[in-house]
Design a protein around this motif. Structure first.
Motif, PDB file in Angstrom:
ATOM      1  N   GLU A  99     -12.843  38.183   1.903  1.00 40.10           N
ATOM      2  CA  GLU A  99     -12.140  37.904   0.654  1.00 40.10           C
ATOM      3  C   GLU A  99     -11.932  36.432   0.341  1.00 40.10           C
ATOM      4  O   GLU A  99     -11.956  36.043  -0.832  1.00 40.10           O
ATOM      5  N   ARG A 150      -7.501  41.210  10.418  1.00 42.11           N
ATOM      6  CA  ARG A 150      -7.197  40.152   9.442  1.00 42.11           C
ATOM      7  C   ARG A 150      -8.366  39.189   9.302  1.00 42.11           C
ATOM      8  O   ARG A 150      -8.697  38.751   8.213  1.00 42.11           O
ATOM      9  N   ASP A 162      -4.424  32.369   1.101  1.00 40.62           N
ATOM     10  CA  ASP A 162      -4.009  33.730   1.422  1.00 40.62           C
ATOM     11  C   ASP A 162      -2.551  33.951   1.028  1.00 40.62           C
ATOM     12  O   ASP A 162      -1.662  33.240   1.489  1.00 40.62           O
ATOM     13  N   GLU A 163      -2.312  34.933   0.156  1.00 46.52           N
ATOM     14  CA  GLU A 163      -0.939  35.263  -0.217  1.00 46.52           C
ATOM     15  C   GLU A 163      -0.563  36.679   0.224  1.00 46.52           C
ATOM     16  O   GLU A 163       0.414  37.250  -0.248  1.00 46.52           O
ATOM     17  N   THR A 164      -1.313  37.235   1.167  1.00 47.89           N
ATOM     18  CA  THR A 164      -1.053  38.580   1.658  1.00 47.89           C
ATOM     19  C   THR A 164       0.367  38.669   2.199  1.00 47.89           C
ATOM     20  O   THR A 164       0.808  37.828   2.974  1.00 47.89           O
ATOM     21  N   ALA A 165       1.097  39.687   1.789  1.00 51.59           N
ATOM     22  CA  ALA A 165       2.476  39.936   2.232  1.00 51.59           C
ATOM     23  C   ALA A 165       3.349  38.695   2.026  1.00 51.59           C
ATOM     24  O   ALA A 165       4.116  38.304   2.901  1.00 51.59           O
ATOM     25  N   HIS A 204       3.541  38.988  12.769  1.00 49.52           N
ATOM     26  CA  HIS A 204       2.919  40.312  12.707  1.00 49.52           C
ATOM     27  C   HIS A 204       3.521  41.191  13.798  1.00 49.52           C
ATOM     28  O   HIS A 204       3.213  40.999  14.978  1.00 49.52           O
ATOM     29  N   ARG A 231       3.353  33.309   9.636  1.00 52.86           N
ATOM     30  CA  ARG A 231       3.449  34.748   9.376  1.00 52.86           C
ATOM     31  C   ARG A 231       3.592  35.491  10.699  1.00 52.86           C
ATOM     32  O   ARG A 231       2.810  35.285  11.627  1.00 52.86           O
ATOM     33  N   SER A 239      -2.038  29.711   5.111  1.00 55.81           N
ATOM     34  CA  SER A 239      -1.727  29.167   3.786  1.00 55.81           C
ATOM     35  C   SER A 239      -1.177  27.748   3.836  1.00 55.81           C
ATOM     36  O   SER A 239      -0.153  27.437   3.241  1.00 55.81           O
ATOM     37  N   ALA A 289     -11.077  40.768   7.174  1.00 50.22           N
ATOM     38  CA  ALA A 289     -10.677  40.791   5.767  1.00 50.22           C
ATOM     39  C   ALA A 289     -10.708  39.387   5.162  1.00 50.22           C
ATOM     40  O   ALA A 289     -11.164  39.192   4.031  1.00 50.22           O
ATOM     41  N   LYS A 290     -10.246  38.411   5.920  1.00 52.01           N
ATOM     42  CA  LYS A 290     -10.221  37.034   5.422  1.00 52.01           C
ATOM     43  C   LYS A 290     -11.636  36.523   5.174  1.00 52.01           C
ATOM     44  O   LYS A 290     -11.900  35.850   4.174  1.00 52.01           O
TER      45      LYS A 290
END
Length: 195
Positions: free
Chosen positions: A135, A128, A24-27, A53, A51, A66, A131-132
């Motif tokens: 994807e 999240r 995951d490289e989101t943001a 939030h 990360r 990640s 979505a994870k």
């Protein structure tokens, strides 16, 4: 071997590793990452991200994401020490809980992470997770740990102290008669007995 904060010059290496491992490289922000480095060769062996939030209604949420270990450095406690550093950072930042959305739940369990019911997640992490799963990681489940309950298994601590990059040496092919210009179907031998 040690774990340090990522620097700006690590950004390209991080992005390459994240892409190669399908993480995951989101943001993406390199300053959220830590990197495991071999102190003898200065080789980067692994990485991970904490990360943060910000949420409008709930307190800020910390998510472990990640986590990656480079080929040649796996099974030596590198990922474990990256996770330890990230959980310690979250604790120093005042977080009472650190979350992870992953299919690697057995791995995280050894440190004290426990499954969390989806409905007990902060709203932002529920989104999240969905979505994870769509994807990147269809088997992802929510896990969490109170930072003061983190424990490092002794064997991983010892492996990390002795960690060294495993170098895959190419296997030498077995030599055959053809390698020496001999046709094995037509060759005769000095001590051929004729039988």
């Amino acid at each position: 071997m040690y774990v340090r904060d990522a620097r700006n010059r690590d950004e390209a290496w991080l992005l390459d590793g994240i892409e190669a491992m399908g993480l995951d490289e989101t943001a993406f922000r390199s300053r959220d990452y830590v990197i495991a480095v071999d102190d003898e060769s200065d080789t980067r062996a692994g990485f991970g991200r904490l990360r943060y939030h910000p949420t409008p209604s709930d307190p800020e949420v910390a998510e472990l994401t990640s986590i990656g270990v480079m080929d040649g450095w796996r099974n030596q406690g590198v990922g474990a020490h990256v996770i330890e550093r990230l959980v310690d950072t979250a604790e120093m930042e005042g977080f009472d809980r650190v979350y992870s959305l992953t299919s690697q739940h057995e791995y995280l369990s050894q440190f004290g992470f426990r499954p969390v019911e989806t409905e007990d997640l902060p709203d932002l992490l529920r989104d999240r997770l969905e979505a994870k799963r769509e994807e990147l990681d269809p088997e992802a489940i929510p896990m969490a740990i109170d930072p003061d309950r983190f424990r490092m298994p002794d064997e991983l601590r010892e492996r990390f102290k002795q960690a060294a990059e495993a170098v895959d040496e190419p296997e030498e092919p077995e030599e055959t008669a053809e390698d020496f210009g001999i046709d094995p179907d037509e060759a005769t031998y000095k001590y051929d007995t004729g039988s």
